[in-house]
Design an enzyme around this catalytic site. Structure first.
Site, mmCIF file in Angstrom:
data_model
loop_
_atom_site.group_PDB
_atom_site.id
_atom_site.type_symbol
_atom_site.label_atom_id
_atom_site.label_comp_id
_atom_site.label_asym_id
_atom_site.label_seq_id
_atom_site.Cartn_x
_atom_site.Cartn_y
_atom_site.Cartn_z
ATOM 1 N N PHE A 137 0.869 -1.180 0.000
ATOM 2 C CA PHE A 137 0.000 0.000 0.000
ATOM 3 C C PHE A 137 0.905 1.228 0.000
ATOM 4 C CE2 PHE A 137 -2.314 3.533 1.773
ATOM 5 C CZ PHE A 137 -3.521 3.458 1.113
ATOM 6 N N ASP A 222 9.346 2.534 1.755
ATOM 7 C CA ASP A 222 8.208 3.303 2.254
ATOM 8 C C ASP A 222 8.110 3.009 3.751
ATOM 9 O OD1 ASP A 222 5.677 3.983 3.170
ATOM 10 O OD2 ASP A 222 4.655 3.463 1.306
ATOM 11 N N LYS A 251 2.757 10.032 8.446
ATOM 12 C CA LYS A 251 1.988 9.581 9.613
ATOM 13 C C LYS A 251 2.476 10.213 10.913
ATOM 14 C CE LYS A 251 -0.079 5.311 7.933
ATOM 15 N NZ LYS A 251 -1.459 5.757 7.894
HETATM 16 N N1 PLP Z 1 2.383 4.168 2.568
HETATM 17 C C1 PLP Z 1 2.048 3.410 3.617
HETATM 18 C C2 PLP Z 1 2.926 2.252 3.984
HETATM 19 C C3 PLP Z 1 0.889 3.674 4.355
HETATM 20 O O1 PLP Z 1 0.560 2.883 5.388
HETATM 21 C C4 PLP Z 1 0.088 4.779 3.979
HETATM 22 C C5 PLP Z 1 -1.155 5.063 4.699
HETATM 23 O O2 PLP Z 1 -1.718 4.243 5.389
HETATM 24 C C6 PLP Z 1 0.490 5.562 2.891
HETATM 25 C C7 PLP Z 1 1.633 5.232 2.204
HETATM 26 C C8 PLP Z 1 -0.327 6.751 2.460
HETATM 27 O O3 PLP Z 1 -0.221 7.757 3.411
HETATM 28 P P1 PLP Z 1 -1.301 8.944 3.422
HETATM 29 O O4 PLP Z 1 -2.598 8.347 3.845
HETATM 30 O O5 PLP Z 1 -0.749 9.926 4.415
HETATM 31 O O6 PLP Z 1 -1.345 9.494 2.047
#
Ligand code: PLP
Length: 391
Positions: A137, A222, A251
């Site tokens: 994700f 990520d 986050k």
């Molecule tokens: N990458 C990861 C691993 C995530 O867990 C999330 C959100 O849950 C995101 C990217 C996307 O972040 P945002 O919701 O701040 O756009």
């Protein structure tokens, strides 16, 4: 306003993108939340790994109030100190190169994708590819959606950007085979959070590192969910044998305010030129002050050690409960698969009724992401609720 009235407001005015649990939280402090009726909850979700320092940490609240009362922002066309100091702090605590500040996780990943693509074009690659893992994700913008195989629905949101290739998350050979002369980057969450907390095997990470090195591609981690102490080190990669070239964070970075960052290693820190990328709010003083104060709280060896210790204790106690088939994760990023036939939504609903906030990342799975400031008593209390709910 009652919960029913809030639900009516939502039904009339909010686009229906969320399936919310029927509770209105009105206050938070440390590991605790209170609803509109004054009922107390133990928070094992932390706003989806945002409030790692606990709710309303006095140091973060004070930093936000102080900066908000002095200067809200001036745009990135002028200088202001907090955003640049936060960039320094992030760089020095991780890969050591330059940083692009932004406002969310998906923006941090968009930045990493653009950086990898621009660098690939500079190396003569006309149609660069980014290799991602099944189950990943990376966000919900069109670019990051294309990097998120299970949500990249052409039929709903197409045409999606091209140039993303997905491989199985547990197959080092498939990953090696997918990396080729066109590969700009391999993008990986060291532990897949939204999928249900699935740590990526060391062999897969090692295969990604060596394949990137051979192809001249970038390894992007990520760390949006795994970072900021969640796994018991400031960044998850610190506990791994593999170091990325680019890392994204968000986050918990803003201590509750929207802050994201894309951090590069020194040899790839100068890919962008003025005009290549930008964002109005990026690195703005109030959010950056919150980020600096959050790092003051979280980048603390004792807090991180406790996160590892309490995480291990919670995971092993959870694993001993009947009806828990598997426990996964690292530090205080914990996922569990329930025994066949159990409905995770019902289990999480009963836990909420019993005063424990937990999450359901997928069918039959639970996710626990408590603030890192929990104590032994909180771990015991959460295990007791789970024992009651499951028996
Ligand atoms: N990458 C990861 C691993 C995530 O867990 C999330 C959100 O849950 C995101 C990217 C996307 O972040 P945002 O919701 O701040 O756009």
């Amino acid at each position: 306003m009652t919960l029913e009235e809030l639900q009516q407001l939502e039904g009339r005015y909010a686009m229906p993108t969320y399936a919310r649990s029927p509770v209105e939280f009105v206050r938070g402090e440390g590991t605790r939340l209170w609803d509109a009726e004054g009922r107390e909850y133990l928070d094992f979700f932390a706003g989806l790994s945002v409030h790692n320092a606990g709710h309303c940490h006095p140091r973060i609240v004070a930093a936000i109030a102080e900066q908000a009362g002095r200067l809200g922002g001036v745009s990135n066309l002028y200088y202001s100190e907090p955003g640049l100091r936060l960039a320094e702090r992030l760089s020095e605590s991780s890969l050591g190169g330059k940083v692009f500040m932004c406002n969310s996780g998906l923006e941090a990943n968009e930045c990493a994708i653009k950086l990898a693509r621009k660098r690939a074009h500079g190396r003569g690659i006309d149609e660069p590819e980014i290799v991602v893992l099944d189950g990943a994700f990376h966000g919900r913008s069109l670019g990051t959606l294309a990097a998120t195989p299970r949500l990249a629905r052409e039929d709903l949101f197409g045409p999606l950007p091209e140039g993303f290739v997905a491989v199985a998350r547990d197959d080092p050979d498939a990953l090696r085979d997918a990396v080729c002369a066109r590969t700009a980057a391999v993008m990986i969450e060291p532990i897949q959070g939204e999928a249900g907390v699935f740590p990526i095997a060391e062999e897969v990470l090692a295969a990604a590192r060596s394949a990137c090195d051979e192809a001249g591609a970038l390894l992007v981690f990520d760390e949006i969910q795994t970072g900021m102490g969640r796994t018991g080190s400031l960044w998850a990669y610190e506990q791994l044998a593999v170091r990325p070239d680019v890392m994204t964070a968000a986050k918990a970075l803003g201590g509750g305010l929207p802050v994201g960052a894309c951090v590069a290693a020194p040899d790839v820190e100068d890919v962008f030129e003025p005009g290549d990328h930008g964002s109005t709010f990026a690195g703005a003083p109030v959010a950056a002050a919150a980020g600096l104060a959050t790092l003051d709280v979280i980048d603390d060896p004792e807090l991180l050690r406790r996160a590892r210790e309490l995480g291990a204790r919670f995971s092993s106690s959870l694993g001993e409960l009947g009806d828990v088939a598997e426990v996964r994760g690292r530090g205080l990023m914990v996922g569990a698969t329930l025994a066949e036939g159990l409905d995770a939504k019902e289990v999480a609903g009963s836990a909420l009724e019993a005063g424990l906030v937990i999450n359901v990342p997928g069918r039959g799975m639970l996710r626990f992401l408590p603030p890192l400031v929990i104590g032994d008593d909180d771990v015991d209390a959460a295990v007791n609720v789970m024992r009651d709910v499951l028996s």
